[in-house]
Design a protein around this motif. Structure first.
Motif, PDB file in Angstrom:
ATOM      1  N   GLU A  13       0.804  -1.218   0.000  1.00 55.92           N
ATOM      2  CA  GLU A  13       0.000   0.000   0.000  1.00 55.92           C
ATOM      3  C   GLU A  13       0.843   1.276   0.000  1.00 55.92           C
ATOM      4  O   GLU A  13       0.393   2.322  -0.461  1.00 55.92           O
ATOM      5  N   LYS A  17       0.636   2.756  -5.673  1.00 54.67           N
ATOM      6  CA  LYS A  17       0.062   3.870  -6.438  1.00 54.67           C
ATOM      7  C   LYS A  17       1.133   4.581  -7.259  1.00 54.67           C
ATOM      8  O   LYS A  17       0.912   4.902  -8.444  1.00 54.67           O
ATOM      9  N   GLN A  40      -4.219  -2.309   2.154  1.00 55.12           N
ATOM     10  CA  GLN A  40      -5.075  -1.601   1.199  1.00 55.12           C
ATOM     11  C   GLN A  40      -4.617  -1.755  -0.258  1.00 55.12           C
ATOM     12  O   GLN A  40      -5.096  -1.026  -1.132  1.00 55.12           O
ATOM     13  N   ILE A  44      -6.447   0.078  -3.549  1.00 58.94           N
ATOM     14  CA  ILE A  44      -5.731   1.088  -4.328  1.00 58.94           C
ATOM     15  C   ILE A  44      -5.682   0.678  -5.804  1.00 58.94           C
ATOM     16  O   ILE A  44      -5.958   1.486  -6.699  1.00 58.94           O
ATOM     17  N   SER A  47      -8.872   1.135  -7.762  1.00 56.21           N
ATOM     18  CA  SER A  47      -9.272   2.509  -8.066  1.00 56.21           C
ATOM     19  C   SER A  47      -8.820   2.935  -9.465  1.00 56.21           C
ATOM     20  O   SER A  47      -9.236   3.980  -9.965  1.00 56.21           O
TER      21      SER A  47
END
Length: 254
Positions: A13, A17, A40, A44, A47
C-alpha cells in the motif's frame, strides 16, 4: 507495439500507487498479481480502471512474475516491482520505442537508481544496476535464483540499452533493511540447500563477509555514499554470513 505492464504485490500500500501512476502513459494494460495482501493494496489497485487485479498464491518471486506474464494480453512486457517506478525521462524513451515501426531489438535494459533511507545511492555496487525490464515475452522469461530473479533471454537475443533511470525505493529504514536481509538470506539458504551445489559453509562464513565489505565500501566506492555507503557495506557482509550460516543449519537438520 503494445505493452503489458506486469507488477507483483504483497502488502504494498505504501508503493503501489506510485508504481501504477508511472506506467499509465506507456502501458496498454496493467496486470497486478497479488499474493493475498491484507492491507489496502487491492483497494488502491481497484481505483484504477486500467488495472486488472489477479490473486495468486505466492510460490516464489520467479514463479509469480512468470505467472503475471502469462496473464498479459500483449507480447511486449514491462515488468516492475511494486517499489519501482519509471522516471519521466524513461517514460519518454519507452514512448519513443513504441512509436517505431521496426526495431532491431527484442529486449531493453535500463539503469536502476536505488533510494536507500531517502538517499539515492550512486556507488556501493548499486548503480547503474542495469536490468532488462522491457522485452518481447516470446524471447525470454524470468529465471535466476530466488529471491534474486532476473530476465533470461533466449540464446542470440541482444538487448538495447535505455539511458534513463528506473527508480527503486528499495529500503525505507535500517530496521527494514535488516528485516529484508533476514528474509532473503533464509530464501537464498534454502535455495542453496535444495540445489546440487555443496559449498563449504564454514569457509564461506569466514572469508566471504570481509571480502564483500571491502568490495562494496572500497572497490565500488561506497565511501562516497557517506554514512549509508558504510551501512550498506556492513549489512551486505552480514547478509552473506547469514546465508551460509542458515545453509549450514539446514544441513545439520537433514
Amino acid at each position: 507495439m503494445k505493452i503489458s505492464a506486469t507488477i507483483i504485490t504483497f502488502n504494498e500500500e505504501e508503493n503501489i500507487k506510485r508504481c501504477i501512476d508511472s506506467v499509465l502513459e506507456v502501458a496498454d494494460e496493467i496486470v497486478v498479481v497479488d499474493s493475498y495482501s491484507t492491507d489496502q493494496t487491492e483497494k488502491i489497485c481497484s481505483s484504477f480502471d486500467q488495472v486488472r487485479f489477479i490473486k495468486n498464491e505466492f510460490k516464489g518471486h520467479i514463479e509469480q512474475k512468470n505467472f503475471a506474464i502469462q496473464q498479459a494480453e500483449h507480447e511486449w512486457i514491462l515488468s516492475l516491482d511494486a517499489d519501482e517506478c519509471l522516471s519521466d525521462n524513461l517514460k519518454t524513451e519507452i514512448e519513443n520505442i513504441k512509436s517505431k515501426t521496426e526495431d532491431k531489438f527484442q529486449a531493453y535494459s535500463m539503469p536502476r537508481l536505488n533510494n536507500y533511507c531517502g538517499q539515492w545511492i550512486r556507488h556501493s555496487g548499486w548503480y547503474p544496476d542495469r536490468k532488462v525490464r522491457l522485452w518481447n515475452r516470446k524471447m525470454g522469461k524470468w529465471g535466476g535464483h530466488n529471491p534474486h530473479d532476473r530476465v533470461i533471454l533466449d540464446n542470440g537475443i541482444q538487448s538495447g540499452k535505455l539511458n534513463s533511470n528506473l527508480l527503486h525505493y528499495t529500503i525505507a529504514s535500517l530496521s527494514a533493511h535488516i528485516n529484508q536481509v533476514n528474509k532473503f538470506s533464509e530464501i537464498a539458504a534454502l535455495q542453496l540447500f535444495n540445489s546440487k551445489k555443496k559449498p563449504s559453509a564454514t569457509f564461506k562464513m569466514i572469508f566471504d563477509p570481509p571480502f564483500i565489505f571491502i568490495k562494496r565500501y572500497i572497490l565500488q566506492l561506497g565511501f562516497l555514499d557517506g554514512f549509508y555507503g558504510l551501512t550498506i557495506a556492513v549489512i551486505s557482509a552480514q547478509a552473506k554470513f547469514l546465508k551460509y550460516a542458515k545453509y549450514k543449519q539446514f544441513k545439520s537438520k537433514k
